[in-house]
Motif scaffolding. Structure first.
Motif, PDB file in Angstrom:
ATOM      1  N   GLN A  55       0.828  -1.211   0.000  1.00  0.00           N
ATOM      2  CA  GLN A  55       0.000   0.000   0.000  1.00  0.00           C
ATOM      3  C   GLN A  55       0.862   1.261   0.000  1.00  0.00           C
ATOM      4  O   GLN A  55       0.565   2.236  -0.695  1.00  0.00           O
ATOM      5  N   GLN A  56       1.949   1.234   0.754  1.00  0.00           N
ATOM      6  CA  GLN A  56       2.858   2.384   0.797  1.00  0.00           C
ATOM      7  C   GLN A  56       3.482   2.624  -0.577  1.00  0.00           C
ATOM      8  O   GLN A  56       3.591   3.772  -1.029  1.00  0.00           O
ATOM      9  N   LEU A  57       3.877   1.541  -1.259  1.00  0.00           N
ATOM     10  CA  LEU A  57       4.469   1.695  -2.593  1.00  0.00           C
ATOM     11  C   LEU A  57       3.437   2.211  -3.592  1.00  0.00           C
ATOM     12  O   LEU A  57       3.744   3.066  -4.436  1.00  0.00           O
ATOM     13  N   ASN A  58       2.214   1.687  -3.500  1.00  0.00           N
ATOM     14  CA  ASN A  58       1.153   2.141  -4.418  1.00  0.00           C
ATOM     15  C   ASN A  58       0.883   3.634  -4.245  1.00  0.00           C
ATOM     16  O   ASN A  58       0.734   4.380  -5.220  1.00  0.00           O
ATOM     17  N   GLN A  59       0.812   4.070  -2.989  1.00  0.00           N
ATOM     18  CA  GLN A  59       0.525   5.485  -2.724  1.00  0.00           C
ATOM     19  C   GLN A  59       1.644   6.387  -3.237  1.00  0.00           C
ATOM     20  O   GLN A  59       1.411   7.529  -3.618  1.00  0.00           O
ATOM     21  N   ALA A  60       2.867   5.853  -3.272  1.00  0.00           N
ATOM     22  CA  ALA A  60       4.013   6.628  -3.764  1.00  0.00           C
ATOM     23  C   ALA A  60       4.188   6.500  -5.275  1.00  0.00           C
ATOM     24  O   ALA A  60       5.125   7.066  -5.840  1.00  0.00           O
ATOM     25  N   PHE A  62      21.698  -3.421  -6.518  1.00  0.00           N
ATOM     26  CA  PHE A  62      20.384  -2.922  -6.121  1.00  0.00           C
ATOM     27  C   PHE A  62      20.184  -1.458  -6.504  1.00  0.00           C
ATOM     28  O   PHE A  62      19.052  -1.010  -6.683  1.00  0.00           O
ATOM     29  N   ASP A  63      21.274  -0.704  -6.657  1.00  0.00           N
ATOM     30  CA  ASP A  63      21.148   0.648  -7.193  1.00  0.00           C
ATOM     31  C   ASP A  63      20.575   0.605  -8.612  1.00  0.00           C
ATOM     32  O   ASP A  63      19.682   1.386  -8.971  1.00  0.00           O
ATOM     33  N   VAL A  64      21.102  -0.312  -9.414  1.00  0.00           N
ATOM     34  CA  VAL A  64      20.638  -0.454 -10.796  1.00  0.00           C
ATOM     35  C   VAL A  64      19.213  -0.988 -10.842  1.00  0.00           C
ATOM     36  O   VAL A  64      18.387  -0.557 -11.652  1.00  0.00           O
ATOM     37  N   LEU A  65      18.905  -1.949  -9.941  1.00  0.00           N
ATOM     38  CA  LEU A  65      17.585  -2.580  -9.960  1.00  0.00           C
ATOM     39  C   LEU A  65      16.481  -1.642  -9.487  1.00  0.00           C
ATOM     40  O   LEU A  65      15.419  -1.539 -10.124  1.00  0.00           O
ATOM     41  N   PHE A  66      16.714  -0.932  -8.379  1.00  0.00           N
ATOM     42  CA  PHE A  66      15.645  -0.147  -7.780  1.00  0.00           C
ATOM     43  C   PHE A  66      15.742   1.355  -8.082  1.00  0.00           C
ATOM     44  O   PHE A  66      14.789   2.090  -7.817  1.00  0.00           O
ATOM     45  N   GLY A  67      16.869   1.799  -8.647  1.00  0.00           N
ATOM     46  CA  GLY A  67      17.013   3.217  -8.973  1.00  0.00           C
ATOM     47  C   GLY A  67      15.918   3.759  -9.871  1.00  0.00           C
ATOM     48  O   GLY A  67      15.337   4.823  -9.588  1.00  0.00           O
ATOM     49  N   SER A 108      14.914  -4.472   2.737  1.00  0.00           N
ATOM     50  CA  SER A 108      13.728  -3.692   3.071  1.00  0.00           C
ATOM     51  C   SER A 108      13.605  -2.541   2.077  1.00  0.00           C
ATOM     52  O   SER A 108      14.569  -1.802   1.846  1.00  0.00           O
ATOM     53  N   LEU A 109      12.406  -2.364   1.523  1.00  0.00           N
ATOM     54  CA  LEU A 109      12.182  -1.353   0.493  1.00  0.00           C
ATOM     55  C   LEU A 109      11.230  -0.275   0.989  1.00  0.00           C
ATOM     56  O   LEU A 109      10.192  -0.577   1.601  1.00  0.00           O
ATOM     57  N   THR A 110      11.576   0.985   0.709  1.00  0.00           N
ATOM     58  CA  THR A 110      10.696   2.119   1.004  1.00  0.00           C
ATOM     59  C   THR A 110      10.808   3.120  -0.115  1.00  0.00           C
ATOM     60  O   THR A 110      11.862   3.233  -0.766  1.00  0.00           O
ATOM     61  N   PRO A 111       9.746   3.892  -0.393  1.00  0.00           N
ATOM     62  CA  PRO A 111       9.828   4.906  -1.445  1.00  0.00           C
ATOM     63  C   PRO A 111      10.785   6.023  -1.054  1.00  0.00           C
ATOM     64  O   PRO A 111      10.941   6.351   0.125  1.00  0.00           O
ATOM     65  N   ASP A 112      11.475   6.601  -2.054  1.00  0.00           N
ATOM     66  CA  ASP A 112      12.328   7.750  -1.798  1.00  0.00           C
ATOM     67  C   ASP A 112      11.479   8.905  -1.334  1.00  0.00           C
ATOM     68  O   ASP A 112      10.342   9.115  -1.800  1.00  0.00           O
ATOM     69  N   ASN A 113      11.998   9.685  -0.413  1.00  0.00           N
ATOM     70  CA  ASN A 113      11.273  10.869   0.060  1.00  0.00           C
ATOM     71  C   ASN A 113      11.366  12.001  -0.972  1.00  0.00           C
ATOM     72  O   ASN A 113      12.357  12.135  -1.660  1.00  0.00           O
TER      73      ASN A 113
END
Length: 389
Positions: free
Chosen positions: A339-344, A365-370, A384-389
């Motif tokens: 839900q947090q990822l969807n909202q972001a 992981f920089d290449v994968l999630f950047g 652990s994954l979180t959206p960038d602020n």
């Protein structure tokens, strides 16, 4: 157990009672899931059974090891076994039990599924097909991206003695807000109690339907399914890059090794049309240094912490979620709040190009999630994954 024209319902209940008592309101089992489930499979087990029915054997293992075991309805649960397991892993023991049944055991979600060998190969291929269908829908229909993420979430389902597959499928459909377009295709059957632990929508649906020789087609932007008979020949398509040889040489080499696979050229990539089992062999042949997906019955290998690993991957237009799922097969765990990822506005089905050679964890992981503007934190084997602020 199947209800056929040769067995009346009362006779079936009597058989179930003989093998194990019918209890219509069992307490919900406390089975292990995710990391704890995988840890349980690696634990040693010593046990012996002589002339004991397979249902009784599996129920005993479920109770002592706290793991969900699913016995395919096409295997007679009253089949008696003589099994002697001495200080081997639970996973190896289940593989030995499956072999005694002329069957195969595979891990699906946080369950071990035992079924006829050919049917299990078909199941794996159908599962890969369904995943590709959802990804294709999300690529072609922007509104499907959120829906595909919803359907990829793991959930658990429980069923009681004498429940029918219709009841279980309705439970799954309600949970994922899916309509079954032609439920009349589901045959009447009475099942012994069980659970589907930590499975996504594709896994949950196929774990039930495959036992009934059925599959399904996603419809209406992932909100409905249409039931279909399992085709006689089931394949899935995957693309690979060529290494060490020219593309044409690689194609000829693979055709010699795997004559049952359809192997052609697609631009600068190889297109392989084959069963899931054959796809694993093709991938192992093309990437011999790559750690293979561990099968039931192989020795337990300690999972290497992420920061001590090196990563090599070349792929074009691959969904980030597909890469994550592949990494999970090597023991890496991902923790995030959908839900947090969807909202972001983060879409894990977004396709990216990736090319890394012997990269450390942070570089990889920089290449994968950047491209998704995701921050990550690595601890042991968990990301652990979180959206960038």
């Amino acid at each position: 157990m199947c209800l056929t024209m040769f067995i009346t319902q009362s006779e079936l209940i009597a058989q179930l009672t003989t093998e194990s008592p019918v209890i219509l309101n069992r307490d919900q089992p406390l089975y292990l899931v995710e990391r704890n489930f995988r840890h349980a499979l690696a634990q040693p087990i010593s046990a012996s059974w002589s002339n004991v029915g397979i249902r009784t054997v599996l129920e005993r293992i479920e109770k002592t090891q706290q793991i969900s075991l699913i016995l395919d309805r096409r295997i007679d649960p009253s089949t008696t076994l003589k099994i002697d397991l001495q200080n081997q892993s639970v996973e190896a023991g289940l593989d030995e039990i499956a072999s005694a049944l002329h069957a195969r055991a595979i891990v699906v979600g946080s369950n071990v599924y035992l079924g006829p060998d050919q049917a299990m190969g078909t199941f794996k291929t159908l599962l890969a097909q369904k995943q590709q269908e959802l990804l294709a829908l999300s690529d072609n229909q922007p509104d499907m991206k959120t829906r595909a993420t919803q359907l990829s979430r793991n959930k658990s389902f429980y069923y009681q003695d004498l429940d029918t597959p219709v009841q279980l499928l309705n439970q799954i459909a309600d949970s994922y807000q899916i309509t079954i377009s032609n439920p009349e295709r589901i045959p009447h059957d009475l099942w012994s109690h069980g659970a589907l632990m930590a499975v996504n929508a594709n896994e949950a649906l196929l774990l039930v339907l495959n036992q009934l020789n059925l599959t399904f087609l996603w419809e209406k932007q992932g909100t409905a399914i249409r039931l279909l008979p399992v085709p006689d020949h089931v394949t899935v398509q995957k693309t690979y890059s060529s290494r060490g040889r020219s593309l044409n040489e690689t194609i000829e080499h693979l055709k010699e090794l795997f004559p049952a696979a359809m192997i052609t050229r697609e631009g600068r990539m190889l297109l392989v049309d084959a069963s899931a089992d054959l796809q694993e062999k093709v991938e192992a042949e093309l990437n011999p240094s790559k750690r293979p997906v561990r099968k039931m019955g192989t020795p337990q290998i300690d999972v290497l912490p992420i920061q001590r690993r090196k990563f090599t991957l070349r792929a074009q237009k691959v969904p980030v979620l597909a890469v994550m799922q592949k990494l999970e097969q090597s023991g890496i765990e991902f923790e995030y709040q959908p839900q947090q990822l969807n909202q972001a506005g983060v879409d894990l089905t977004q396709r990216i190009d990736i090319s890394v050679q012997n990269a450390d964890a942070n570089e990889f992981f920089d290449v994968l999630f950047g491209p998704l503007n995701l921050s990550y934190q690595i601890e042991g084997i968990k990301v652990s994954l979180t959206p960038d602020n």
